[in-house]
Design an enzyme around this catalytic site. Sequence first.
Site, short mmCIF file in Angstrom:
data_model
loop_
_atom_site.label_atom_id
_atom_site.label_comp_id
_atom_site.label_asym_id
_atom_site.label_seq_id
_atom_site.Cartn_x
_atom_site.Cartn_y
_atom_site.Cartn_z
N ASP A 164 0.88 -1.30 -0.09
CA ASP A 164 0.21 -0.05 -0.01
C ASP A 164 0.90 1.10 -0.06
O ASP A 164 2.17 1.19 0.25
CB ASP A 164 -0.93 0.10 1.29
CG ASP A 164 -2.17 0.85 1.03
OD1 ASP A 164 -2.36 1.63 0.16
OD2 ASP A 164 -2.73 1.14 2.33
N GLU A 179 2.24 4.91 -4.17
CA GLU A 179 2.32 5.85 -5.44
C GLU A 179 3.46 6.70 -5.57
O GLU A 179 3.96 7.14 -6.92
CB GLU A 179 0.79 6.80 -5.31
CG GLU A 179 -0.64 6.12 -5.44
CD GLU A 179 -0.73 5.35 -4.13
OE1 GLU A 179 -0.29 5.53 -3.25
OE2 GLU A 179 -1.49 4.25 -4.66
N ASP A 196 -8.81 2.77 -2.63
CA ASP A 196 -9.89 3.04 -1.41
C ASP A 196 -11.28 3.82 -1.98
O ASP A 196 -11.21 5.08 -2.26
CB ASP A 196 -9.26 4.41 -0.70
CG ASP A 196 -8.07 3.85 0.10
OD1 ASP A 196 -7.77 2.60 0.12
OD2 ASP A 196 -7.40 4.70 0.43
#
Lengths: 665, 665
Positions: free
Chosen positions: A306, A309, A419
């Site tokens: 997670d 990015e 999400d």
Amino acid sequence: MIRKYRIGTPFETEAVVLSIKEETGEIPYLDRNETTGMLVCPLKKEDIVYGLGQNIRGINKRGFVYESNCSDDPLHTEGKRSLYGAHNFFVVDSDEKFGVFLDYPGKAVFDIGFTKTDLLTISTEDENYDLYLIDGASVTQIVKQFRELIGRSYVAPMWAFGYGQSRWSYNDEKEVREVVENFRNNKIGLDAVYLDIDYMERYKDFTVNRETFPDLAGLAKELKEKGVRLVPIIDAGVKIEEGYDVYEEGVAKDYFCKDEDGNNFTVGVWPGKVYLPDFLNKEAREWFGEKYSFLLEQGIEGFWNDMNEPALFYSEKNLDHVFARLDELRKKNLDIHSYFEMMDLVKGISNNEEDYRSFYHNVNGKKIRHDKIHNLYGYNMTRAAGEAFERLMPDKRILMFSRSSYIGMHRYSGIWTGDNQSWWSHLLLNLKMLPSLNMCGFLFIGADIGGFGDNTSQDLLLRWLSLGVFTPLMRNHSALGTRRQEPYCFDDTDAFRRLIGIRYALLPYIYSEYMKAVLRNEMMFLPLAFVYTEDKRVKEIEDQLLVGDSIMIAPVYTQNATGRYVYLPEEMKLIRMHSAGEWEEEILPAGDHYISVELDEIVFFIRKGKLLPLAKEADCVDHMESQLTYLDFADKKAEYELYRDDGFSKDYDKETNWQKIVVEK
Amino acid sequence: MIRKYRIGTPFETEAVVLSIKEETGEIPYLDRNETTGMLVCPLKKEDIVYGLGQNIRGINKRGFVYESNCSDDPLHTEGKRSLYGAHNFFVVDSDEKFGVFLDYPGKAVFDIGFTKTDLLTISTEDENYDLYLIDGASVTQIVKQFRELIGRSYVAPMWAFGYGQSRWSYNDEKEVREVVENFRNNKIGLDAVYLDIDYMERYKDFTVNRETFPDLAGLAKELKEKGVRLVPIIDAGVKIEEGYDVYEEGVAKDYFCKDEDGNNFTVGVWPGKVYLPDFLNKEAREWFGEKYSFLLEQGIEGFWNDMNEPALFYSEKNLDHVFARLDELRKKNLDIHSYFEMMDLVKGISNNEEDYRSFYHNVNGKKIRHDKIHNLYGYNMTRAAGEAFERLMPDKRILMFSRSSYIGMHRYSGIWTGDNQSWWSHLLLNLKMLPSLNMCGFLFIGADIGGFGDNTSQDLLLRWLSLGVFTPLMRNHSALGTRRQEPYCFDDTDAFRRLIGIRYALLPYIYSEYMKAVLRNEMMFLPLAFVYTEDKRVKEIEDQLLVGDSIMIAPVYTQNATGRYVYLPEEMKLIRMHSAGEWEEEILPAGDHYISVELDEIVFFIRKGKLLPLAKEADCVDHMESQLTYLDFADKKAEYELYRDDGFSKDYDKETNWQKIVVEK
């Protein structure tokens, strides 16, 4: 045919695996505007553009602007241009059909008939990229060539196709045990419990909070005996903390991203200040990958990566700047200008574009500014793990899916679509994204069922599960502070039990179709238009999909609806499943139908001449029996190629994994 | 029958106009839980709940929690519980049908089968309210009784039914003239240009920026000669500025809201720090209302009242607190806790609930804390203007619509549905809100066509106009920083010209049906289930509406779709309008149809035995010819009651306004 054109001096993304000779002539299909550097392609009124992987809006991407710019943004509304992944492959379905892959790791903008309705344009930050043009007689043929170009997709272990329950967070081993017990007591299938960030000690990667999880290995073993795996999360950033081995090693070996002056670049995420591992650096990647062994050794068999990015809550440098500016603003009479400046300033602290331009990677000794390769960060974090698993456990499949991705990462892991929210529109968005992800090589995929943010409702969760039973990753996940969304927290537990039970019944089919898509470079989720190419009506159907070779799905995605319109491009057999072992069948003619679908049943359609294997219900994949029954729509004959293997080893290509099923009447 | 129950000592909202005797016995339909104070009503599986005026989600409100708590929140996503209005009326369509009106001006929560699927609950902050229970044989009969209870709805001048063009902002008179010229040169109909906040001098109500609008009266006159009215915005807050007459008078007369200590309460909005007029104070209301004459005297005939929830960017007091806390937080290593605290703190500066509990009104000498009557603020701002117009211009209709509202305000003005977005989902939301607004008395209504926030696209704007041609308020409005969305800014100007032309052709019908709804306490926009009460299929149709007595609409609201499913509850005649003067007709049988609808045409359906008047195209309402043609679906006979008046005076009840049209074949 695939043609490759090199513009400028591209960064080697390692997205593709085939070596294609560079062409020198004029690029077909696209005009390169010499002044703007834009790639331009005229669109005719009826042309459809498919692809771009993980994105908002429709299966047909026309009418909007999309950016490839991996973004941590949980509000996937219609106006957003970027989600977590960067998947620069699309197909234009015109009189001539062609695919375009822009292999470029910086920000790219695809304006698909938005600014001018009849123009597709591609813009990049700089002109250094490889461009692949693929032609073929059909969209699927073009996709297949592209998939061969980028290499075989990751294969998940079979247990990962069971139902997974997640929550931010199950806070201690007691809570995890309670979840498992609730599932088992209610006879609801369960294969995995996911551990979100709170299992760690102060949000430090490769640590376990020993107060709340005193014996993770013991817990993993205990649950595995019940057929349940634990799947912990791993974040990209490494906490700055003296004495923390990962931090200290990274500093000592110089494996973190640097600021302009060569100091380690400090940003904030869950643990507060962290350094970012330089996943673009091969040695750093090897080092970080090996760290997963800390959990592998405790019996962990799956991970989700997670915040890669990378998500930045803030950078130390920008935060100082913001606070300084706030000091000036607070003295003002805050009006339309200064008030919004203040709000934008604070909102802009996170995932700030300027921050992404402020740190550097070491790629084979070369200093590369992050924004130039931004879209490769999540890919390479996950690749770090994937390559380590190959070394550490060469014969065993490890579950892994990532939030951020670039094409190429599909060889190392799956993705979940990040999400999302407990919105009906996100159920439909989930469906629409499946084919475009498949086009880009991502096959082990799924959304947070029920929605991550916001509060779900029983009907939304049931409807979402009715789509989720068909996706390889079937995980219910929800955020801190939202309504609990474990299936036993609602009025009608029995409905949940039956729907999830149907997943296990469908599993031999889901798994077979997934493996076919992997092994043959095909798609598991197809828009109807990819198959029924001569039927004009299907071109705009964006709420039905073909799932594999045998069936079509048409989930209900509207609150309070007890049915929906379904278009059948040919005669099909409707299957109305009440539970794994109970269903009704009805043959329906081609054409339009209004189909009733109750909340507690799953309806799908078998194509003519096709069949689908059905297992007995089980409480987890490990406990499934091998005996199958078959649902068919055999006028005279129905055929099926069944793929089965042991579910954990990697000998995918064995002849004996295949079995041909024929039903004749 | 209407029954009234008084709980506690309610605040007099002046929502209702009929005097109903209070009942003392047990409240029917609802159980009042003595412990929690909640009102509770069981729901059967098939029960439908209609109403709650301006809200998100469906026509059937089941499956979500709604709050009446007027909110300035531009992001109308599925998870939001409050929009700008508080409309506490709903109807439960069960075996017995009943309506409930909770006349309560504080925050109320309606949980309609969300927490428990079979339970509707109503919670209030305190137990002081009037409760009206209405029974009747049908939903429409219940609505009619309710509408009689709350009094006749506001009537807009006829020119306000023409097409209006808005933008935040047309910055000077030159830009306004350019807009008008562009419309006229392109032969696109136009009746109004809206002036957003920048026409004012430093965002001060009842001022005009003399640099950019040196002669507003002259401009208004010049444009009116072209059939175009100027409609300026008025905000709720009054700028604190020495020498500004409205501010100085308000201070001198003590007409502003007070803090706990009796000082004027300071909040920030567009101009920076402002005071909030105490619209709950009758004298302050009269004073503020008279101020509109500043613009009326310059030839202005219409207004939109904004920021009247009231929207608060911040309060002076809270801002100090936030900055103090930020000073503490900046010293920390901002992690999961402190980082989110900081972000929430700053986000929470605007429209802060604590601020709403920190100021007071003077109601007939009584000090009332704002949150107790929060939902009445916008109502009373608009009422201030409406009552002033009655005094200042008793014989002339003035256009007015407000952002915030409470039931009762419908007697003084219309509403627009606030700051929506250029999202396809908001086009559908626009449609779904129309019937529930009508139920609550709001008849002059419309959304920002094309979407206010985010960037629109040509196809979205065209599709939205295809719904907008049917709404009384037909205004295209967009926000600062978004793509220009005047119809001549896109590729296909001709398509816009034709669609807007159709509006003028439909105007005699739209106006007649609007006036019928006003004068007869009926609804102009009806869910099919309100009329075809015996047809089970229509109960869940949420994307088609009846508009008035003669027609059904079924707009396309999906990008890249060239058609949609439409259910006809009876045989109907499809009208496919290409322009005001060109159309095709086709009789379709009852049942399901897939109807093609191009972007540049408007499709609707005439009911059997009905007809609809059609005018000639005109460039504005003032220039419309009185001659009408008729579109009918007369098997043998079709009838229509046409309402016509001069469009500006108030003699609505004249017999001669009515005309009966009969077509016999």
